[in-house]
Each structure stands twice: as C-alpha cells, then as structure tokens.
Design a protein around this motif. Structure first.
Motif, PDB file in Angstrom:
ATOM      1  N   HIS A  21       0.803  -1.216   0.000  1.00 44.37           N
ATOM      2  CA  HIS A  21       0.000   0.000   0.000  1.00 44.37           C
ATOM      3  C   HIS A  21       0.838   1.269   0.000  1.00 44.37           C
ATOM      4  CE1 HIS A  21      -3.496  -2.487   0.438  1.00 44.37           C
ATOM      5  NE2 HIS A  21      -2.931  -3.080   1.462  1.00 44.37           N
ATOM      6  N   GLU A  34      -3.588  -6.613  -5.534  1.00 44.67           N
ATOM      7  CA  GLU A  34      -4.964  -6.216  -5.230  1.00 44.67           C
ATOM      8  C   GLU A  34      -5.980  -7.270  -5.666  1.00 44.67           C
ATOM      9  OE1 GLU A  34      -5.585  -2.342  -6.929  1.00 44.67           O
ATOM     10  OE2 GLU A  34      -3.848  -1.532  -5.887  1.00 44.67           O
ATOM     11  N   THR A  35      -5.759  -7.870  -6.831  1.00 42.79           N
ATOM     12  CA  THR A  35      -6.743  -8.829  -7.333  1.00 42.79           C
ATOM     13  C   THR A  35      -6.531 -10.238  -6.796  1.00 42.79           C
ATOM     14  OG1 THR A  35      -5.433  -9.213  -9.338  1.00 42.79           O
ATOM     15  CG2 THR A  35      -7.160  -7.564  -9.470  1.00 42.79           C
ATOM     16  N   ALA A  38      -6.034  -9.667  -2.147  1.00 38.65           N
ATOM     17  CA  ALA A  38      -6.694  -8.523  -1.511  1.00 38.65           C
ATOM     18  C   ALA A  38      -6.767  -8.698   0.000  1.00 38.65           C
ATOM     19  CB  ALA A  38      -8.094  -8.351  -2.082  1.00 38.65           C
TER      20      ALA A  38
END
Length: 126
Positions: A21, A34-35, A38
């Motif tokens: 992040h 992220e995908t 997550a």
C-alpha cells in the motif's frame, strides 16, 4: 541460503511484494496484489499468496519479479562477507539476520550498500 537472502530482501523492503500500500500506483505488481491477494499484508501471508499465485501474475509483474531475483543474487554475492563478519553468530530465522544487518548498516561494505541501493531503485522502477 537463497531462501534466506530472499526473505532478507523482502524484510528489507527490496521485494516488489512488500509494503503493497505504500508504493506508487505504477508499481509492477500492485494490480496483481490487489486482485489475487486482496486484504493481505506484508509479513501476514502476502508473500505466500503471491508465490502461490505466481502462474496468474501479469507479464509485467513476472518480469519485475525476475529482475528482482537478479538483484537479490547480486546483493547476496556483494553482502555475503558482511553478513558473515557482522552477523555470523546470529541464529537464522524470525528475521534475526535482517535485524543484525540493519543494525550494522553503517558498517557494511561500499559494494554491499551499492547493491542494496540498486535493488531498491529497481523495485521502484527507476
């Protein structure tokens, strides 16, 4: 030994998987994290998740990972003498060697410092 260096690099923040992040949006593996992973955080399963999904990574992320592997090999070679000199008596595991290397960062050889900086720059896409 390679695994120790890889874990060391991750802990030092030299891997594209660490600190997801906090990186710029252009970072090669951000979308994949992220995908595919997550909600996972560095030190809490993120690296394991990315490794388990390595076949699903984007071409850009795969290329970045390969580049980082090369930098880690160069760093391992450049820092081996320093690791032995300053942390040779430190028990492996639980980040103890990384902690030792960080504590001795001002004493590291110019070659080791240069490889660490090179790997950091590569991680950031510079």
């Amino acid at each position: 030994m390679i695994r120790i260096i890889l874990v060391s690099a991750l802990t030092l923040g030299l891997s594209s998987f660490a600190n997801a992040h906090n990186h710029e949006k252009h970072e090669a593996c951000a979308k994949d994290r992220e995908t595919l992973c997550a909600g996972m955080e560095p030190g809490k399963g993120l690296h394991k998740c990315m490794k388990e999904n390595k076949e699903k990574l984007s071409a850009e992320c795969k290329a970045h990972v390969e580049t980082m592997k090369e930098h880690m090999k160069d760093m391992k070679d450049a820092c081996q003498a320093d690791k032995e000199k300053y942390c040779g008596n430190v028990e492996q595991g639980k980040g103890r060697i990384i902690k030792c290397m960080k504590e001795n960062k001002d004493k590291l050889s110019a070659e080791c410092k240069a490889e660490i900086e090179s790997a950091k720059a590569a991680r950031k896409g510079k």
